[in-house]
Design a protein around this motif. Structure first.
Motif, PDB file in Angstrom:
ATOM      1  N   ASN A 222       0.862  -1.186   0.000  1.00 31.98           N
ATOM      2  CA  ASN A 222       0.000   0.000   0.000  1.00 31.98           C
ATOM      3  C   ASN A 222       0.897   1.235   0.000  1.00 31.98           C
ATOM      4  N   LEU A 223       0.859   2.015  -1.065  1.00 33.49           N
ATOM      5  CA  LEU A 223       1.759   3.151  -1.194  1.00 33.49           C
ATOM      6  C   LEU A 223       1.415   4.295  -0.250  1.00 33.49           C
ATOM      7  N   HIS A 224       0.187   4.326   0.248  1.00 37.83           N
ATOM      8  CA  HIS A 224      -0.201   5.385   1.180  1.00 37.83           C
ATOM      9  C   HIS A 224       0.325   5.093   2.584  1.00 37.83           C
ATOM     10  N   THR A 225       0.277   3.834   3.000  1.00 33.76           N
ATOM     11  CA  THR A 225       0.655   3.464   4.367  1.00 33.76           C
ATOM     12  C   THR A 225       1.997   2.737   4.448  1.00 33.76           C
ATOM     13  N   LEU A 226       2.492   2.243   3.309  1.00 32.54           N
ATOM     14  CA  LEU A 226       3.697   1.411   3.230  1.00 32.54           C
ATOM     15  C   LEU A 226       3.541   0.116   4.018  1.00 32.54           C
TER      16      LEU A 226
END
Length: 245
Positions: A222-226
């Motif tokens: 998830n690129l928003h939360t890593l």
């Protein structure tokens, strides 16, 4: 060939990255279904190597036509392009076939050209704006300690670009030396190319090719939360070969 492609913040849904696919799109779809991926709102970014080795490489054109799917050009895509455009003696073709590219060469010259031009249009690097900052995607590694230096190389076509592109697509130096220095002026860099049993995080460089195309599984980052799907298993070593972790 394309250098850099940028995407703004996704305000409607989630953004994910996935490791090397290598012709296993059904397995990839299964991983997306398990994660509740919503194609009307979510986006999926690939680290490249969509083709070769697996049975569904020819479906790469179908996947690249999906409006929510975006990929960088890995070294396997580059082998297709180089073999078609600049290899009249067939040396690159032979290397490509040894590395899983036989699926392509039973097709007509016109079909091979269509695949080559499609893959040549893929960018070397993708930048994705997220609510927490810029996340970048490249197939193998970033050859500079500063993200802006790579961006300048790609945008301005400075001297030595060919060597820079080769390192972006082929280098394993960071992970083989376990370099934790990271890359400045970017929140995170997501790469594949080197198979790992679980995601390896070296500084702010995330290695996510967890072998979904062989006997591992596809990891979605998830690129928003890593955060990863599935979550990182601390009991597993990240090293596929000899258990170093």
């Amino acid at each position: 060939m394309s250098g850099l492609q940028s995407f703004g913040i996704n305000t409607a849904g989630r953004d994910f990255a996935v490791g090397d696919v290598h012709g296993h799109f059904t397995r990839l779809q299964n991983a997306l279904d398990a994660a509740g991926f919503d194609p009307s709102a979510d986006r999926l970014f690939s680290v490249g190597d969509l083709i070769d080795r697996g049975p569904e490489s020819a479906e790469v054109d179908t996947w690249l036509a999906k409006p929510w799917f975006h990929a960088v050009r890995g070294n396997h895509e580059q082998m297709v392009v180089d073999a078609y455009r600049a290899d009249p003696e067939g040396r690159m073709r032979d290397m490509h076939m040894i590395n899983g590219g036989a699926w392509l060469y039973g097709r007509s010259f016109v079909e091979r050209g269509c695949y080559a031009e499609l893959l040549a249009d893929l960018p070397l690097v993708i930048e994705v704006e997220t609510p927490e900052g810029l996340v970048s995607i490249v197939h193998a590694d970033v050859p500079f300690p500063d993200w802006i230096t790579l961006r300048n190389q790609l945008e301005r076509g400075l001297h030595g670009r060919q060597q820079v592109e080769a390192m972006c697509q082929w280098s394993r130096q960071r992970i083989t030396s376990e370099n934790h220095d990271g890359i400045t002026n970017v929140r995170a860099v997501v790469v594949g190319h080197t198979p790992v049993r679980r995601p390896a995080i070296l500084g702010n460089v995330y290695y996510i090719d967890t072998g979904g195309w062989m006997d591992g599984h596809f990891t979605l980052l998830n690129l928003h939360t890593l955060e990863t799907i599935p979550p990182i298993d601390p009991k597993l070593s990240w090293d596929w070969e000899d258990g170093r972790g």
